[in-house]
Design a protein around this motif. Structure first.
Motif, PDB file in Angstrom:
ATOM      1  N   ASP A  95       0.872  -1.180   0.000  1.00 33.67           N
ATOM      2  CA  ASP A  95       0.000   0.000   0.000  1.00 33.67           C
ATOM      3  C   ASP A  95       0.913   1.235   0.000  1.00 33.67           C
ATOM      4  O   ASP A  95       1.233   1.798   1.051  1.00 33.67           O
ATOM      5  CB  ASP A  95      -0.907  -0.025   1.231  1.00 33.67           C
ATOM      6  CG  ASP A  95      -1.912   1.112   1.243  1.00 33.67           C
ATOM      7  OD1 ASP A  95      -1.740   2.078   0.463  1.00 33.67           O
ATOM      8  OD2 ASP A  95      -2.865   1.046   2.036  1.00 33.67           O
ATOM      9  N   TRP A  96       1.333   1.656  -1.184  1.00 34.56           N
ATOM     10  CA  TRP A  96       2.334   2.721  -1.271  1.00 34.56           C
ATOM     11  C   TRP A  96       1.829   4.075  -0.798  1.00 34.56           C
ATOM     12  O   TRP A  96       2.602   4.848  -0.206  1.00 34.56           O
ATOM     13  CB  TRP A  96       2.921   2.764  -2.675  1.00 34.56           C
ATOM     14  CG  TRP A  96       3.868   1.608  -2.860  1.00 34.56           C
ATOM     15  CD1 TRP A  96       3.639   0.450  -3.535  1.00 34.56           C
ATOM     16  CD2 TRP A  96       5.175   1.486  -2.284  1.00 34.56           C
ATOM     17  NE1 TRP A  96       4.723  -0.401  -3.430  1.00 34.56           N
ATOM     18  CE2 TRP A  96       5.676   0.209  -2.662  1.00 34.56           C
ATOM     19  CE3 TRP A  96       5.957   2.305  -1.489  1.00 34.56           C
ATOM     20  CZ2 TRP A  96       6.934  -0.229  -2.276  1.00 34.56           C
ATOM     21  CZ3 TRP A  96       7.213   1.870  -1.095  1.00 34.56           C
ATOM     22  CH2 TRP A  96       7.689   0.605  -1.489  1.00 34.56           C
ATOM     23  N   PRO A  97       0.548   4.428  -1.003  1.00 34.17           N
ATOM     24  CA  PRO A  97       0.084   5.676  -0.376  1.00 34.17           C
ATOM     25  C   PRO A  97       0.212   5.643   1.144  1.00 34.17           C
ATOM     26  O   PRO A  97       0.559   6.652   1.765  1.00 34.17           O
ATOM     27  CB  PRO A  97      -1.378   5.753  -0.828  1.00 34.17           C
ATOM     28  CG  PRO A  97      -1.401   5.040  -2.132  1.00 34.17           C
ATOM     29  CD  PRO A  97      -0.446   3.895  -1.971  1.00 34.17           C
ATOM     30  N   ALA A 143       3.883   6.110   1.976  1.00 37.24           N
ATOM     31  CA  ALA A 143       4.244   7.525   1.838  1.00 37.24           C
ATOM     32  C   ALA A 143       3.741   8.338   3.026  1.00 37.24           C
ATOM     33  O   ALA A 143       4.438   9.227   3.526  1.00 37.24           O
ATOM     34  CB  ALA A 143       3.685   8.079   0.532  1.00 37.24           C
ATOM     35  N   ALA A 144       2.540   8.024   3.504  1.00 35.59           N
ATOM     36  CA  ALA A 144       1.993   8.740   4.652  1.00 35.59           C
ATOM     37  C   ALA A 144       2.814   8.473   5.914  1.00 35.59           C
ATOM     38  O   ALA A 144       3.058   9.381   6.718  1.00 35.59           O
ATOM     39  CB  ALA A 144       0.536   8.340   4.874  1.00 35.59           C
ATOM     40  N   HIS A 188       8.572   3.122  -7.062  1.00 33.22           N
ATOM     41  CA  HIS A 188       7.689   3.542  -5.978  1.00 33.22           C
ATOM     42  C   HIS A 188       8.370   4.593  -5.097  1.00 33.22           C
ATOM     43  O   HIS A 188       7.731   5.573  -4.678  1.00 33.22           O
ATOM     44  CB  HIS A 188       7.274   2.336  -5.145  1.00 33.22           C
ATOM     45  CG  HIS A 188       6.502   1.319  -5.911  1.00 33.22           C
ATOM     46  ND1 HIS A 188       5.174   1.490  -6.243  1.00 33.22           N
ATOM     47  CD2 HIS A 188       6.861   0.100  -6.428  1.00 33.22           C
ATOM     48  CE1 HIS A 188       4.746   0.439  -6.931  1.00 33.22           C
ATOM     49  NE2 HIS A 188       5.759  -0.412  -7.051  1.00 33.22           N
ATOM     50  N   THR A 248       8.510   8.211  -6.700  1.00 31.21           N
ATOM     51  CA  THR A 248       7.340   9.074  -6.538  1.00 31.21           C
ATOM     52  C   THR A 248       7.469   9.918  -5.275  1.00 31.21           C
ATOM     53  O   THR A 248       7.214  11.131  -5.279  1.00 31.21           O
ATOM     54  CB  THR A 248       6.058   8.226  -6.475  1.00 31.21           C
ATOM     55  OG1 THR A 248       5.927   7.479  -7.687  1.00 31.21           O
ATOM     56  CG2 THR A 248       4.832   9.083  -6.288  1.00 31.21           C
ATOM     57  N   ASP A 268       8.193  14.075  -4.905  1.00 26.79           N
ATOM     58  CA  ASP A 268       7.271  14.869  -4.105  1.00 26.79           C
ATOM     59  C   ASP A 268       8.029  15.655  -3.038  1.00 26.79           C
ATOM     60  O   ASP A 268       7.778  16.850  -2.834  1.00 26.79           O
ATOM     61  CB  ASP A 268       6.228  13.953  -3.471  1.00 26.79           C
ATOM     62  CG  ASP A 268       5.282  14.708  -2.551  1.00 26.79           C
ATOM     63  OD1 ASP A 268       4.636  15.655  -3.025  1.00 26.79           O
ATOM     64  OD2 ASP A 268       5.207  14.356  -1.361  1.00 26.79           O
TER      65      ASP A 268
END
Length: 241
Positions: A18-20, A23-24, A93, A96, A100
């Motif tokens: 779960d890459w989002p 990132a979180a 991954h 990204t 950002d």
């Protein structure tokens, strides 16, 4: 010979994260665990490579260099297949997140779409040595807070994978992350590495929101004292040395 999943299967294990959410977690804490990336069998086979010095380009005694206590070895090319495949699968991954973060900090983002292109730029800059690390800690060993920066070409994220089972093969030896907060005291985070799971963490610094917008929060990492047993870990760095 390393047996187990193929490159495609390693790619699926990475893509299935779960890459989002990763990132979180990186935004909140500077590090984030992934799902299992290596099977227990692969972990054992990678660990066994430590006793085959021909697979490595150099060995570092941490006590000799005052880096802590313990030992690590830099792989020689060609890399073991799981190491090569995971590094290649993880890069898009992490890219990204890297882009950002660069945008938030108003920095250039020099990293191309593919790992091969990025490594070619590292080599053009004179960073041509393999930077993938296999680490071994015995009882009483530890790793001082540091950063894995080997030149001007730096990728802002890296991954460490636990190869032994915490609580069974060893105790202690937690991963340490310490970040310097803008105009505040430093904050420390500890993480136990489950066998075969990766921990994504920042290489040098990361964006921290402040009253003035985004600031770069310097970060260092290390390993707490191993209380018993033997601890191995695989370090995946995305710039060469």
């Amino acid at each position: 010979m390393i047996t187990g999943p193929t490159e495609t299967q390693h790619g699926r294990s990475v893509d299935g994260a779960d890459w989002p959410a990763v990132a979180a977690e990186l935004d909140a804490h500077g590090c984030a665990l992934t799902p299992q990336l290596l099977t227990p069998q692969e972990c054992r086979e990678l660990t066994a490579l430590y006793d085959r010095p021909e697979r490595f380009r150099t060995t570092v005694d941490m006590a000799r260099h005052r880096f802590g206590s313990g030992q690590y070895r830099y792989f020689a090319e060609p890399l073991p297949e799981p190491v090569r495949a995971l590094r290649r699968a993880l890069y898009p991954h992490l890219l990204t997140v890297a882009r950002d973060w660069a945008a938030r900090l108003g920095r250039p983002a020099p990293w191309p779409d593919s790992l091969d292109e990025w490594l070619a730029l590292c080599h053009e800059a004179g960073q041509v040595k393999c930077s993938q690390i296999l680490l071994r800690y015995e009882e009483g060993d530890w790793n001082a807070l540091h950063r894995d920066i080997f030149g001007e070409m730096v990728f802002p994220l890296q991954v460490v994978i636990g190869l032994d089972e915490h609580g069974t093969d060893y105790t202690g030896g937690e991963f340490l992350l310490v970040e310097q907060r803008p105009r505040a005291q430093s904050r420390g985070t500890t993480t136990v590495l489950p066998q075969g799971h990766g921990l994504v963490f920042t290489t040098r610094d990361r964006p921290i929101r402040s009253a003035r917008g985004w600031s770069a929060g310097p970060v260092r990492h290390g390993v707490s004292t191993v209380r018993s047993g033997r601890r191995h870990a695989l370090g995946l760095v995305f710039h060469d040395a």
